[in-house]
Design a protein around this motif. Structure first.
Motif, PDB file in Angstrom:
ATOM      1  N   GLY A 175      21.033 -17.116  36.987  1.00 22.81           N
ATOM      2  CA  GLY A 175      21.878 -18.035  36.229  1.00 22.81           C
ATOM      3  C   GLY A 175      23.351 -17.788  36.499  1.00 22.81           C
ATOM      4  N   SER A 176      23.731 -16.525  36.547  1.00 23.52           N
ATOM      5  CA  SER A 176      25.137 -16.202  36.800  1.00 23.52           C
ATOM      6  C   SER A 176      25.533 -16.522  38.241  1.00 23.52           C
ATOM      7  N   VAL A 177      24.583 -16.410  39.169  1.00 29.15           N
ATOM      8  CA  VAL A 177      24.844 -16.807  40.562  1.00 29.15           C
ATOM      9  C   VAL A 177      25.078 -18.310  40.617  1.00 29.15           C
ATOM     10  N   GLU A 178      24.198 -19.064  39.972  1.00 32.89           N
ATOM     11  CA  GLU A 178      24.309 -20.522  40.016  1.00 32.89           C
ATOM     12  C   GLU A 178      25.546 -21.035  39.286  1.00 32.89           C
ATOM     13  N   ARG A 179      26.069 -20.276  38.347  1.00 32.08           N
ATOM     14  CA  ARG A 179      27.321 -20.654  37.677  1.00 32.08           C
ATOM     15  C   ARG A 179      28.553 -20.204  38.461  1.00 32.08           C
ATOM     16  N   GLY A 180      28.319 -19.498  39.563  1.00 31.13           N
ATOM     17  CA  GLY A 180      29.439 -19.044  40.385  1.00 31.13           C
ATOM     18  C   GLY A 180      30.136 -17.825  39.835  1.00 31.13           C
ATOM     19  N   GLU A 181      29.441 -17.040  39.055  1.00 32.42           N
ATOM     20  CA  GLU A 181      30.032 -15.864  38.420  1.00 32.42           C
ATOM     21  C   GLU A 181      29.803 -14.574  39.206  1.00 32.42           C
ATOM     22  N   TYR A 219      43.630 -26.025  54.956  1.00 30.63           N
ATOM     23  CA  TYR A 219      42.584 -26.059  53.943  1.00 30.63           C
ATOM     24  C   TYR A 219      42.932 -25.076  52.837  1.00 30.63           C
ATOM     25  N   CYS A 220      42.928 -25.537  51.616  1.00 31.67           N
ATOM     26  CA  CYS A 220      43.298 -24.687  50.484  1.00 31.67           C
ATOM     27  C   CYS A 220      42.059 -24.391  49.636  1.00 31.67           C
ATOM     28  N   VAL A 221      41.772 -23.126  49.465  1.00 31.59           N
ATOM     29  CA  VAL A 221      40.649 -22.695  48.644  1.00 31.59           C
ATOM     30  C   VAL A 221      41.186 -21.812  47.526  1.00 31.59           C
ATOM     31  N   THR A 222      40.796 -22.106  46.316  1.00 29.54           N
ATOM     32  CA  THR A 222      41.162 -21.293  45.168  1.00 29.54           C
ATOM     33  C   THR A 222      40.153 -20.156  45.050  1.00 29.54           C
ATOM     34  N   ILE A 223      40.622 -19.003  44.613  1.00 25.62           N
ATOM     35  CA  ILE A 223      39.727 -17.862  44.419  1.00 25.62           C
ATOM     36  C   ILE A 223      38.552 -18.282  43.533  1.00 25.62           C
ATOM     37  N   GLY A 224      37.357 -18.015  44.001  1.00 25.91           N
ATOM     38  CA  GLY A 224      36.149 -18.343  43.254  1.00 25.91           C
ATOM     39  C   GLY A 224      35.511 -19.655  43.656  1.00 25.91           C
ATOM     40  N   ASP A 225      36.232 -20.489  44.439  1.00 28.12           N
ATOM     41  CA  ASP A 225      35.662 -21.776  44.854  1.00 28.12           C
ATOM     42  C   ASP A 225      34.369 -21.603  45.640  1.00 28.12           C
ATOM     43  N   LEU A 226      34.341 -20.657  46.569  1.00 27.71           N
ATOM     44  CA  LEU A 226      33.132 -20.463  47.380  1.00 27.71           C
ATOM     45  C   LEU A 226      31.967 -19.959  46.530  1.00 27.71           C
ATOM     46  N   GLN A 227      32.249 -19.100  45.570  1.00 30.98           N
ATOM     47  CA  GLN A 227      31.189 -18.612  44.684  1.00 30.98           C
ATOM     48  C   GLN A 227      30.572 -19.777  43.923  1.00 30.98           C
ATOM     49  N   ARG A 228      31.413 -20.657  43.381  1.00 30.18           N
ATOM     50  CA  ARG A 228      30.915 -21.811  42.631  1.00 30.18           C
ATOM     51  C   ARG A 228      30.175 -22.774  43.557  1.00 30.18           C
ATOM     52  N   ARG A 229      30.674 -22.948  44.773  1.00 27.80           N
ATOM     53  CA  ARG A 229      30.032 -23.840  45.738  1.00 27.80           C
ATOM     54  C   ARG A 229      28.642 -23.318  46.100  1.00 27.80           C
ATOM     55  N   VAL A 230      28.548 -22.031  46.386  1.00 33.04           N
ATOM     56  CA  VAL A 230      27.239 -21.440  46.725  1.00 33.04           C
ATOM     57  C   VAL A 230      26.291 -21.606  45.538  1.00 33.04           C
ATOM     58  N   GLY A 231      26.769 -21.336  44.348  1.00 27.64           N
ATOM     59  CA  GLY A 231      25.928 -21.470  43.162  1.00 27.64           C
ATOM     60  C   GLY A 231      25.431 -22.882  42.956  1.00 27.64           C
ATOM     61  N   ARG A 232      26.329 -23.852  43.106  1.00 31.36           N
ATOM     62  CA  ARG A 232      25.950 -25.252  42.933  1.00 31.36           C
ATOM     63  C   ARG A 232      24.928 -25.669  43.992  1.00 31.36           C
ATOM     64  N   ASN A 233      25.203 -25.318  45.254  1.00 34.03           N
ATOM     65  CA  ASN A 233      24.284 -25.688  46.327  1.00 34.03           C
ATOM     66  C   ASN A 233      22.938 -24.995  46.172  1.00 34.03           C
ATOM     67  N   LEU A 234      22.962 -23.741  45.785  1.00 28.75           N
ATOM     68  CA  LEU A 234      21.726 -22.989  45.566  1.00 28.75           C
ATOM     69  C   LEU A 234      20.867 -23.687  44.516  1.00 28.75           C
ATOM     70  N   ARG A 235      21.491 -24.066  43.424  1.00 27.66           N
ATOM     71  CA  ARG A 235      20.768 -24.751  42.352  1.00 27.66           C
ATOM     72  C   ARG A 235      20.188 -26.074  42.848  1.00 27.66           C
ATOM     73  N   LEU A 236      20.974 -26.855  43.580  1.00 32.08           N
ATOM     74  CA  LEU A 236      20.501 -28.148  44.075  1.00 32.08           C
ATOM     75  C   LEU A 236      19.305 -27.995  45.012  1.00 32.08           C
TER      76      LEU A 236
END
Length: 85
Positions: A43-49, A2-19
C-alpha cells in the motif's frame, strides 16, 4: 528541460504498479504475498511513499510480466486501457 519534483518517480511507479496489478486482477494482498512482503508495505509503495531500489522495481515488474521501464513511464505513455474510468 525536463523538470521532476522529488518524489515524482516514486508516485509514478506506485500508480503504474497499481494499474498493472489491477489490470491482471491481482489483489494487493495476493501480490504482496507473491513478493514476500506485507500488504501494508504494498500500500505504501502504491501511494508513492517508499523509495524502492532498482532491484525491487525489477522484481515487481517480473511478477507482473512487464518491462521494469513500464513502471517508470510517465502518465501520457501508460496504455489508456489501464486508466480507471
Amino acid at each position: 528541460m525536463y523538470c521532476v519534483t522529488i518524489g515524482d518517480l516514486q508516485r509514478r511507479v506506485g500508480r503504474n504498479l497499481r494499474l498493472y496489478r489491477l489490470e491482471r486482477g491481482v489483489s494487493q494482498e495476493a501480490f504482496a504475498t507473491q513478493l514476500g512482503v506485507h500488504r501494508t508495505y504494498m500500500g505504501s509503495v502504491e501511494r508513492g511513499e517508499r523509495n524502492l531500489t532498482l532491484q525491487t522495481v525489477e522484481s515487481m515488474a517480473g511478477h507482473l510480466d512487464i518491462d521494469p521501464l513500464d513502471l517508470l513511464a510517465p502518465p501520457d505513455s501508460t496504455p489508456h486501457s489501464l486508466w480507471p474510468e
